[in-house]
Design a protein around this motif. Structure first.
Motif, short mmCIF file in Angstrom:
data_model
loop_
_atom_site.label_atom_id
_atom_site.label_comp_id
_atom_site.label_asym_id
_atom_site.label_seq_id
_atom_site.Cartn_x
_atom_site.Cartn_y
_atom_site.Cartn_z
N PHE A 214 0.86 -1.18 0.00
CA PHE A 214 0.00 0.00 0.00
C PHE A 214 0.90 1.24 0.00
O PHE A 214 1.74 1.39 0.90
CB PHE A 214 -0.90 0.03 1.23
N ARG A 215 0.75 2.09 -1.00
CA ARG A 215 1.62 3.25 -1.10
C ARG A 215 1.41 4.19 0.09
O ARG A 215 0.28 4.33 0.58
CB ARG A 215 1.35 4.03 -2.40
N PRO A 216 2.49 4.80 0.62
CA PRO A 216 2.34 5.73 1.75
C PRO A 216 1.28 6.78 1.47
O PRO A 216 1.18 7.32 0.38
CB PRO A 216 3.74 6.35 1.87
N GLY A 217 0.46 7.06 2.49
CA GLY A 217 -0.66 7.98 2.36
C GLY A 217 -1.98 7.28 2.10
O GLY A 217 -3.03 7.91 2.07
N PHE A 218 -1.94 5.94 1.92
CA PHE A 218 -3.14 5.16 1.60
C PHE A 218 -4.21 5.37 2.67
O PHE A 218 -5.37 5.68 2.36
CB PHE A 218 -2.75 3.69 1.50
N TYR A 219 -3.83 5.20 3.94
CA TYR A 219 -4.80 5.28 5.03
C TYR A 219 -5.50 6.63 5.09
O TYR A 219 -6.71 6.71 5.34
CB TYR A 219 -4.09 5.00 6.36
N ASP A 220 -4.75 7.70 4.85
CA ASP A 220 -5.29 9.06 5.05
C ASP A 220 -6.48 9.36 4.15
O ASP A 220 -7.31 10.22 4.49
CB ASP A 220 -4.20 10.09 4.81
N ASN A 221 -6.59 8.68 3.00
CA ASN A 221 -7.65 9.00 2.04
C ASN A 221 -8.82 8.01 2.09
O ASN A 221 -9.76 8.15 1.30
CB ASN A 221 -7.08 9.04 0.63
N LEU A 222 -8.78 7.03 3.00
CA LEU A 222 -9.83 6.02 3.03
C LEU A 222 -11.11 6.55 3.67
O LEU A 222 -11.08 7.35 4.60
CB LEU A 222 -9.37 4.79 3.81
N ASP A 223 -12.25 6.05 3.17
CA ASP A 223 -13.54 6.36 3.77
C ASP A 223 -14.45 5.13 3.77
O ASP A 223 -15.65 5.24 3.92
CB ASP A 223 -14.23 7.52 3.03
N ASP A 224 -13.85 3.95 3.56
CA ASP A 224 -14.65 2.72 3.49
C ASP A 224 -13.68 1.54 3.37
O ASP A 224 -12.46 1.73 3.31
CB ASP A 224 -15.58 2.76 2.27
N ASP A 225 -14.24 0.34 3.32
CA ASP A 225 -13.43 -0.83 3.05
C ASP A 225 -13.16 -0.92 1.54
O ASP A 225 -13.54 -0.01 0.78
CB ASP A 225 -14.11 -2.10 3.58
N GLY A 226 -12.50 -1.98 1.09
CA GLY A 226 -12.19 -2.07 -0.34
C GLY A 226 -11.84 -3.48 -0.75
O GLY A 226 -11.85 -4.42 0.07
N LYS A 227 -11.54 -3.64 -2.02
CA LYS A 227 -11.36 -4.97 -2.61
C LYS A 227 -10.03 -5.07 -3.34
O LYS A 227 -9.56 -4.10 -3.94
CB LYS A 227 -12.51 -5.27 -3.55
N LEU A 228 -9.46 -6.30 -3.32
CA LEU A 228 -8.17 -6.61 -3.90
C LEU A 228 -8.29 -7.95 -4.64
O LEU A 228 -9.35 -8.56 -4.66
CB LEU A 228 -7.11 -6.70 -2.79
N PRO A 229 -7.20 -8.45 -5.25
CA PRO A 229 -7.29 -9.67 -6.05
C PRO A 229 -7.71 -10.92 -5.26
O PRO A 229 -7.54 -11.01 -4.05
CB PRO A 229 -5.86 -9.82 -6.59
N GLY A 230 -8.25 -11.88 -6.01
CA GLY A 230 -8.64 -13.16 -5.43
C GLY A 230 -9.17 -14.10 -6.50
O GLY A 230 -8.74 -14.06 -7.66
N PHE A 231 -10.13 -14.96 -6.12
CA PHE A 231 -10.66 -16.01 -7.00
C PHE A 231 -12.17 -15.83 -7.17
O PHE A 231 -12.84 -15.24 -6.34
CB PHE A 231 -10.42 -17.39 -6.39
N ALA A 232 -12.72 -16.40 -8.26
CA ALA A 232 -14.17 -16.36 -8.46
C ALA A 232 -14.60 -17.44 -9.45
O ALA A 232 -13.83 -17.89 -10.30
CB ALA A 232 -14.61 -14.99 -8.97
N GLY A 233 -15.87 -17.83 -9.30
CA GLY A 233 -16.54 -18.70 -10.26
C GLY A 233 -17.94 -18.16 -10.47
O GLY A 233 -18.83 -18.36 -9.64
N ARG A 234 -18.17 -17.44 -11.58
CA ARG A 234 -19.45 -16.75 -11.78
C ARG A 234 -19.93 -16.88 -13.22
O ARG A 234 -20.66 -16.03 -13.72
CB ARG A 234 -19.32 -15.27 -11.40
#
Length: 375
Positions: A214-234
């Motif tokens: 996470f690039r420095p300063g990431f936390y300061d601009n957050l206002d919610d949760d978020g999503k990152l890579p993973g798996f899916a079957g849809r």
């Protein structure tokens, strides 16, 4: 002055008492380390046995009576060594170039313009190399150039180019992939590596390994949760994401982060964001993994085994820097066969309702994928 250091303290009433004291000062000029900027080295007399420590470069020089010679740390005696502070948390306001040892993490750290950074070293010939080889993996993506997009680009291809950049990032060699969510927006990047299309079949087990920061300063601009890579079957269904419950056909297990302020600190709470058949709500479940610091590279490993259809034996695991931080073995992902691990879902976006106050960035390096199980 004590006798075991070779200094002479004259007794009261001693004649010519100044002689031993002057000799002591001559010896102190050699025994006490000189500390200054390396550019000032030539302003000091290189007395035989004297030591000069350069505050700006960390280089050590030893005098021989005529000149200063740079010494390798391996040749310095215990008496010549210096000790860094051992801390359990990073200093509150360290100067750029300041060093310390994080005892809780077992790593040497330095303050850079971008924040604290762990110092890494190359393995020596007599150290054991990692057991897996590149031949073990089905997909290897180093993120060296824009051709990384060819590894993905199926089903969805949002933000690739506009919100992505290949660049050389501190802490890793070569180039890396940087992904962005613009301030005031939710969506950054989402794209898919489709196993069914690439390999002719979708596995029921899959493994990812990659480096993430996470690039420095990431936390300061957050206002919610978020999503990152993973798996899916849809395949053929909207189930398993976007508020559509996993009712037996579609599912997903992406990584993400929970609201940091719910975890009493400024570190980033890494979690799994899982749409499974027994989820507590229509938006799936957040499953906490561990806390990560912004500005630091981590080696992330993800593993899924879908298990038997309509049976609570699905497996989901995560390792961080080689430590197993999450291990659950009772997921029920789907009701019947099909919709196996079709996608490695490579995405980055912020929240659902709220948006970041400014641009946020996550960075990746050296992705490796193994279909069908662990490497």
């Amino acid at each position: 002055m004590t006798e075991n250091h070779g200094y002479d303290t004259p007794e009261q009433g001693t004649l010519n008492w100044n002689v031993p004291l002057n000799e002591n000062f001559e010896q102190l000029d050699i025994d006490v380390e000189i500390r200054d900027q390396e550019g000032q080295l030539d302003t000091y007399q290189p007395k035989e046995g004297a030591k000069f420590f350069a505050l700006d470069t960390g280089h050590v020089f030893v005098g021989d009576g005529e000149s200063w010679t740079r010494a390798s740390l391996s040749t310095l005696s215990v008496d010549d060594s210096f000790r860094l502070p051992t801390l359990e948390t990073d200093p509150s306001d360290p100067a750029v170039g300041e060093l310390w040892f994080r005892g809780d993490l077992g790593e040497l750290r330095v303050q850079t313009d971008g924040g604290p950074q762990a110092l890494t070293r190359a393995a020596t010939d007599d150290e054991e190399e990692p057991s897996e080889s590149d031949a073990t993996f089905d997909v290897i993506e180093p993120f060296d150039d824009d051709s990384w997009a060819d590894t993905f680009g199926e089903v969805w291809d949002y933000g690739v180019g506009g919100n992505t950049e290949i660049r050389d990032i501190d802490g890793r060699s070569g180039n890396q992939l940087q992904m962005r969510v613009p301030g005031g927006e939710n969506r950054g990047v989402y794209t898919v590596h489709n196993h069914a299309n690439r390999a002719g079949d979708a596995p029921t087990k899959c493994y990812h390994q990659f480096f993430m920061r996470f690039r420095p300063g990431f936390y300061d601009n957050l206002d919610d949760d978020g999503k990152l890579p993973g798996f899916a079957g849809r395949d053929g269904t909207d189930e398993g994401a976007g508020g559509e419950p996993a009712d037996g056909t579609g599912w997903s297990t992406r990584m993400g982060w929970d609201d940091p302020w719910d975890h009493d600190g400024s570190d980033i709470p890494l979690d799994w964001y899982v749409y499974h058949m027994d989820a507590s709500g229509s938006y799936g479940d957040h499953e906490f993994i561990t806390l990560l610091e912004e500005g630091r590279w981590y080696r992330i490993e993800q593993y899924i085994d879908l298990g038997t259809p309509d049976t609570r034996d699905g497996v989901l695991r995560c390792w961080v820097d080689g430590e197993l931080e999450y291990d659950r073995t009772n997921f029920r992902f789907r009701e019947s066969g099909g919709n196996d691990v079709q996608w490695s879902w490579w995405d980055f976006y912020h929240g659902g309702g709220n948006t970041p106050s400014g641009d946020i960035y996550v960075q990746f390096d050296d992705l490796k994928i193994k279909r069908g199980g662990m490497p």
